[in-house]
Design an enzyme around this catalytic site. Structure first.
Site, PDB file in Angstrom:
ATOM      1  N   ALA A  28       0.832  -1.206   0.000  1.00  9.52           N
ATOM      2  CA  ALA A  28       0.000   0.000   0.000  1.00  9.52           C
ATOM      3  C   ALA A  28       0.869   1.259   0.000  1.00  9.52           C
ATOM      4  O   ALA A  28       0.477   2.291  -0.542  1.00  9.52           O
ATOM      5  CB  ALA A  28      -0.924  -0.010   1.207  1.00  9.52           C
ATOM      6  N   TYR A  68       3.433   2.383  -1.898  1.00 12.54           N
ATOM      7  CA  TYR A  68       3.888   1.872  -3.201  1.00 12.54           C
ATOM      8  C   TYR A  68       5.381   1.595  -3.349  1.00 12.54           C
ATOM      9  O   TYR A  68       5.757   0.548  -3.870  1.00 12.54           O
ATOM     10  CB  TYR A  68       3.442   2.822  -4.320  1.00 12.54           C
ATOM     11  CG  TYR A  68       1.953   2.861  -4.600  1.00 12.54           C
ATOM     12  CD1 TYR A  68       1.032   2.096  -3.878  1.00 12.54           C
ATOM     13  CD2 TYR A  68       1.454   3.677  -5.600  1.00 12.54           C
ATOM     14  CE1 TYR A  68      -0.331   2.151  -4.137  1.00 12.54           C
ATOM     15  CE2 TYR A  68       0.084   3.736  -5.874  1.00 12.54           C
ATOM     16  CZ  TYR A  68      -0.797   2.974  -5.139  1.00 12.54           C
ATOM     17  OH  TYR A  68      -2.139   3.023  -5.405  1.00 12.54           O
ATOM     18  N   GLU A  95      11.848 -10.727  -9.582  1.00 16.97           N
ATOM     19  CA  GLU A  95      13.264 -11.094  -9.743  1.00 16.97           C
ATOM     20  C   GLU A  95      14.020 -10.872  -8.434  1.00 16.97           C
ATOM     21  O   GLU A  95      14.859 -11.685  -8.042  1.00 16.97           O
ATOM     22  CB  GLU A  95      13.907 -10.263 -10.865  1.00 16.97           C
ATOM     23  CG  GLU A  95      13.383 -10.568 -12.254  1.00 16.97           C
ATOM     24  CD  GLU A  95      12.115  -9.796 -12.629  1.00 16.97           C
ATOM     25  OE1 GLU A  95      11.463  -9.238 -11.717  1.00 16.97           O
ATOM     26  OE2 GLU A  95      11.790  -9.772 -13.820  1.00 16.97           O
ATOM     27  N   CYS A 151      16.211  -4.580 -11.636  1.00 14.21           N
ATOM     28  CA  CYS A 151      16.403  -6.035 -11.510  1.00 14.21           C
ATOM     29  C   CYS A 151      17.501  -6.540 -12.441  1.00 14.21           C
ATOM     30  O   CYS A 151      18.171  -7.527 -12.130  1.00 14.21           O
ATOM     31  CB  CYS A 151      15.087  -6.766 -11.732  1.00 14.21           C
ATOM     32  SG  CYS A 151      14.013  -6.599 -10.281  1.00 14.21           S
TER      33      CYS A 151
END
Ligand code: THU
Length: 132
Positions: free
Chosen positions: A47, A49, A56, A90
């Site tokens: 929540a 964000y 990954e 990632c």
């Protein structure tokens, strides 16, 4: 079953468990280590964000927690069209434990849609070797 099919099955199995109520974009990742083990992770949103984590990143966390350090292949299952690829952050996380020629498979639920090397996705990258 070949190793890529095994990776796809492992990524798909966790893909459905992704916690993505905000983006509704589900991702599942499976990593094959050089020792032959497979580790999986899904995206876990929050929540608040920015606290969300990519699939990954979570697969890498599981791998490291198990004492593994060498990635032989990465496969992610993304939802929707066009088929996704690992985000920039990632790619750098993968770089920590992979070689330039390590394959990265971009998939949907039916199978592999595109294959890249890490170096294609993250050229001229910065890695552990720069710090020695
Ligand atoms: N996401 C991943 O898990 N991996 C990627 O490589 C791209 C993006 C997640 C983060 C967020 O939960 C959702 O997908 C939408 O960006």
């Amino acid at each position: 079953m070949d190793r890529i099919s095994e990776l796809h099955a492992a990524a798909l199995a966790v893909h459905k468990n992704a916690h993505a109520p905000y983006s509704n974009y589900f991702v599942g990742t499976a990593i094959l280590t050089k020792s032959g083990r497979i580790f999986a992770g899904c995206n876990v949103e929050n929540a608040a964000y920015p606290q969300g984590a990519c699939a990954e990143a979570n697969a890498i966390g599981a791998m490291v927690a198990a004492g593994e350090r060498e990635i032989a292949a990465v496969l992610s299952v993304f939802a929707g069209e066009p088929t996704g690829t690992p985000c920039g952050g990632c790619r750098q996380r993968i770089r920590e434990f992979a070689a330039p020629n390590t394959p990265i498979y971009s998939c949907d639920s039916t199978g592999v849609r595109a294959t890249y090397t890490l170096d294609e996705l993250l050229p001229h990258s910065f890695g552990p070797d720069h710090l020695h």
